[in-house]
Design an enzyme around this catalytic site. Structure first.
Site, PDB file in Angstrom:
ATOM      1  N   ALA A  54      -5.198  -5.854  -1.655  1.00 42.86           N
ATOM      2  CA  ALA A  54      -4.099  -4.900  -1.765  1.00 42.86           C
ATOM      3  C   ALA A  54      -3.662  -4.894  -3.225  1.00 42.86           C
ATOM      4  O   ALA A  54      -3.883  -5.863  -3.949  1.00 42.86           O
ATOM      5  CB  ALA A  54      -2.949  -5.343  -0.870  1.00 42.86           C
TER       6      ALA A  54
ATOM      7  N   GLU B 113     -10.225  -7.782   4.590  1.00 39.43           N
ATOM      8  CA  GLU B 113      -9.638  -7.225   5.820  1.00 39.43           C
ATOM      9  C   GLU B 113     -10.220  -5.848   6.128  1.00 39.43           C
ATOM     10  O   GLU B 113     -10.435  -5.498   7.293  1.00 39.43           O
ATOM     11  CB  GLU B 113      -8.111  -7.155   5.677  1.00 39.43           C
ATOM     12  CG  GLU B 113      -7.503  -8.545   5.558  1.00 39.43           C
ATOM     13  CD  GLU B 113      -5.996  -8.517   5.394  1.00 39.43           C
ATOM     14  OE1 GLU B 113      -5.548  -8.136   4.293  1.00 39.43           O
ATOM     15  OE2 GLU B 113      -5.287  -8.856   6.344  1.00 39.43           O
TER      16      GLU B 113
ATOM     17  N   GLY C 268      -6.999  -7.981   1.135  1.00 37.71           N
ATOM     18  CA  GLY C 268      -7.102  -6.711   1.857  1.00 37.71           C
ATOM     19  C   GLY C 268      -8.518  -6.131   1.845  1.00 37.71           C
ATOM     20  O   GLY C 268      -8.867  -5.349   2.728  1.00 37.71           O
TER      21      GLY C 268
ATOM     22  N   GLU D 258      -4.489 -14.829  -0.477  1.00 36.94           N
ATOM     23  CA  GLU D 258      -3.060 -14.481  -0.407  1.00 36.94           C
ATOM     24  C   GLU D 258      -2.123 -15.647  -0.654  1.00 36.94           C
ATOM     25  O   GLU D 258      -1.070 -15.487  -1.275  1.00 36.94           O
ATOM     26  CB  GLU D 258      -2.743 -13.837   0.958  1.00 36.94           C
ATOM     27  CG  GLU D 258      -3.117 -12.375   1.068  1.00 36.94           C
ATOM     28  CD  GLU D 258      -4.571 -12.142   1.462  1.00 36.94           C
ATOM     29  OE1 GLU D 258      -5.384 -13.089   1.404  1.00 36.94           O
ATOM     30  OE2 GLU D 258      -4.893 -10.999   1.840  1.00 36.94           O
TER      31      GLU D 258
HETATM   32  C1  HXC Z   1      -4.111  -4.922  -8.508  1.00 37.97           C
HETATM   33  C2  HXC Z   1      -6.026  -5.748  -9.452  1.00 37.97           C
HETATM   34  C3  HXC Z   1      -6.344  -6.457  -8.264  1.00 37.97           C
HETATM   35  C4  HXC Z   1      -5.432  -6.350  -7.173  1.00 37.97           C
HETATM   36  C5  HXC Z   1      -7.882  -6.841  -9.718  1.00 37.97           C
HETATM   37  N1  HXC Z   1      -7.020  -6.004 -10.297  1.00 37.97           N
HETATM   38  N2  HXC Z   1      -7.493  -7.135  -8.475  1.00 37.97           N
HETATM   39  N3  HXC Z   1      -4.925  -4.982  -9.559  1.00 37.97           N
HETATM   40  N4  HXC Z   1      -4.338  -5.577  -7.343  1.00 37.97           N
HETATM   41  N5  HXC Z   1      -5.648  -6.947  -6.003  1.00 37.97           N
HETATM   42  C6  HXC Z   1      -7.084  -5.450 -11.663  1.00 37.97           C
HETATM   43  C7  HXC Z   1      -6.726  -6.506 -12.715  1.00 37.97           C
HETATM   44  O1  HXC Z   1      -5.328  -6.613 -12.840  1.00 37.97           O
HETATM   45  C8  HXC Z   1      -7.372  -5.925 -13.946  1.00 37.97           C
HETATM   46  O2  HXC Z   1      -6.568  -4.884 -14.454  1.00 37.97           O
HETATM   47  C9  HXC Z   1      -8.644  -5.282 -13.392  1.00 37.97           C
HETATM   48  O3  HXC Z   1      -8.416  -5.085 -11.981  1.00 37.97           O
HETATM   49  C10 HXC Z   1      -9.857  -6.173 -13.551  1.00 37.97           C
HETATM   50  O4  HXC Z   1      -9.572  -7.423 -12.992  1.00 37.97           O
HETATM   51  P1  HXC Z   1      -9.737  -8.810 -13.787  1.00 37.97           P
HETATM   52  O5  HXC Z   1      -8.848  -9.802 -13.151  1.00 37.97           O
HETATM   53  O6  HXC Z   1      -9.588  -8.590 -15.248  1.00 37.97           O
HETATM   54  O7  HXC Z   1     -11.280  -9.130 -13.477  1.00 37.97           O
HETATM   55  P2  HXC Z   1     -11.962 -10.561 -13.385  1.00 37.97           P
HETATM   56  O8  HXC Z   1     -11.462 -11.487 -14.444  1.00 37.97           O
HETATM   57  O9  HXC Z   1     -13.433 -10.298 -13.301  1.00 37.97           O
HETATM   58  O10 HXC Z   1     -11.471 -11.160 -11.988  1.00 37.97           O
HETATM   59  C11 HXC Z   1     -11.828 -10.518 -10.783  1.00 37.97           C
HETATM   60  C12 HXC Z   1     -10.976 -11.077  -9.609  1.00 37.97           C
HETATM   61  C13 HXC Z   1      -9.478 -10.983  -9.985  1.00 37.97           C
HETATM   62  C14 HXC Z   1     -11.357 -12.520  -9.350  1.00 37.97           C
HETATM   63  C15 HXC Z   1     -11.306 -10.237  -8.381  1.00 37.97           C
HETATM   64  O11 HXC Z   1      -9.212  -9.651 -10.439  1.00 37.97           O
HETATM   65  C16 HXC Z   1      -8.535 -11.305  -8.871  1.00 37.97           C
HETATM   66  O12 HXC Z   1      -8.329 -12.482  -8.557  1.00 37.97           O
HETATM   67  N6  HXC Z   1      -7.916 -10.280  -8.292  1.00 37.97           N
HETATM   68  C17 HXC Z   1      -6.890 -10.450  -7.285  1.00 37.97           C
HETATM   69  C18 HXC Z   1      -7.490 -10.842  -5.997  1.00 37.97           C
HETATM   70  C19 HXC Z   1      -6.426 -11.083  -4.940  1.00 37.97           C
HETATM   71  O13 HXC Z   1      -5.569 -11.956  -5.103  1.00 37.97           O
HETATM   72  N7  HXC Z   1      -6.459 -10.286  -3.848  1.00 37.97           N
HETATM   73  C20 HXC Z   1      -5.502 -10.395  -2.781  1.00 37.97           C
HETATM   74  C21 HXC Z   1      -4.367  -9.488  -3.023  1.00 37.97           C
HETATM   75  S1  HXC Z   1      -3.119  -9.687  -1.808  1.00 37.97           S
HETATM   76  P3  HXC Z   1      -6.306  -4.707 -16.025  1.00 37.97           P
HETATM   77  O14 HXC Z   1      -5.346  -3.543 -16.088  1.00 37.97           O
HETATM   78  O15 HXC Z   1      -5.762  -5.996 -16.528  1.00 37.97           O
HETATM   79  O16 HXC Z   1      -7.666  -4.382 -16.582  1.00 37.97           O
HETATM   80  C22 HXC Z   1      -3.650  -8.839  -0.482  1.00 37.97           C
HETATM   81  C23 HXC Z   1      -2.671  -8.804   0.660  1.00 37.97           C
HETATM   82  C24 HXC Z   1      -3.077  -7.862   1.752  1.00 37.97           C
HETATM   83  O17 HXC Z   1      -4.703  -8.311  -0.448  1.00 37.97           O
HETATM   84  C25 HXC Z   1      -1.967  -7.638   2.751  1.00 37.97           C
HETATM   85  C26 HXC Z   1      -0.851  -6.791   2.286  1.00 37.97           C
HETATM   86  C27 HXC Z   1       0.084  -6.344   3.392  1.00 37.97           C
END
Ligand code: HXC
Length: 259
Positions: free
Chosen positions: A65, A113, A110, A133
């Protein structure tokens, strides 16, 4: 509706829905969910008989998400956002056609999911899956805690949920989360080949098989078996059943109409 965050392509009876925000690793924000909802609603099942879901770019399926959208929301807004995601993934599950997740990279939070909302999950060798998460101080909110548990069992689901481990595709296959792991450049071909195999079969029968598995999974065995009996009997009202059996006896391929 013109889409900015997704693409919906048709290739004969196959539809391909691509979550396409590669700059944000295809993170799911509300706008993306609304577009997915619209795309799913737009499918006509006399034309479209299978759906592949994948991610745009070469790095991510869906990295979760959209954290930037969630960072400041209230509990009430979080509930609404969760409900929106649940609605979209539930409607994938309710589709009368098979859905295939082509996990081409990160499938986190997400994103995992979303894959879990599909019937079949195939992954590329470079896919990484997980539910991170708790590292953000929250839990999955689009059905991941429940669908993952039903798929891999409580202990493995809790392990992934508690540790936030990012596992590779081979490990995901070992635990029954992913069906097959294929080289990155062969993933879509593999998913299309699975879809093509399914598309040769009676569409009403495939829909009925999906329905009884999905509804039966939440029921006791006796009720679930009754669902199967009803589903089996209903198909005898279809032309496809007559065609399928007549074709077998005549030693020719069946020409199913989905009627
Ligand atoms: C918003 C995101 C994102 C996310 C990545 N990006 N994941 N933006 N939401 N979930 C964006 C980064 O901010 C970055 O933007 C660009 O995508 C590239 O990501 P990087 O982090 O620079 O890439 P990298 O170093 O290769 O790392 C990849 C990654 C990491 C390991 C996938 O991006 C990451 O950990 N992402 C978050 C994963 C996560 O925690 N997902 C769960 C979310 S909570 P910029 O602008 O800086 O280039 C969830 C809850 C669901 O899903 C339920 C809700 C009700």
């Amino acid at each position: 509706m013109a889409y900015e965050n997704i693409r919906l392509e048709k290739d004969g009876p196959l539809a391909i829905l691509t979550v396409d925000r590669p700059k944000a690793l295809n993170a799911l924000n509300s706008a993306t969910f609304h577009e997915m909802d619209d795309a799913i609603r737009s499918l006509k099942f006399d034309e479209t008989r299978a759906l592949i879901v994948t991610g745009g770019g070469d790095k991510a399926f869906v990295a979760g998400a959209d954290i930037a959208e969630m960072v400041t929301i209230t509990a009430a807004q979080a509930r609404e956002f969760s409900a929106l995601g649940h609605h979209v993934f539930q409607s994938l599950e309710n589709l009368p056609i098979p859905t295939i997740a082509a996990v081409n990279g990160f499938a986190l939070g997400g994103g995992l999911e979303l894959a879990l909302g599909c019937d079949l999950i195939y992954a590329s060798e470079k896919a990484k899956l997980g539910l991170p998460e708790v590292t953000l101080g929250v839990i999955p909110g689009f059905g991941g805690t429940q669908r993952l548990t039903r798929l891999v069992g409580r202990a493995r689901a809790k392990e992934l949920l508690f540790t936030a481990d990012r596992i590779d595709a081979a490990r995901a296959k070992e635990m029954g989360l992913v069906l097959d792991v294929v080289p990155a450049d062969k993933l879509m071909e593999h998913c299309r080949a699975v879809a093509a195999k399914i598309l040769k079969n009676g569409p009403l029968a495939v829909a009925q098989a999906k329905r009884v598995v999905e509804y039966g999974a939440d029921q006791d065995l006796r009720s679930a078996n009754e669902l199967e009996r009803q589903g089996f009997a209903v198909l005898f009202g279809s032309e496809d059943q007559r065609e399928g059996m007549a074709a077998f006896l005549a030693k020719r391929p069946a020409a199913f109409q989905g009627k």
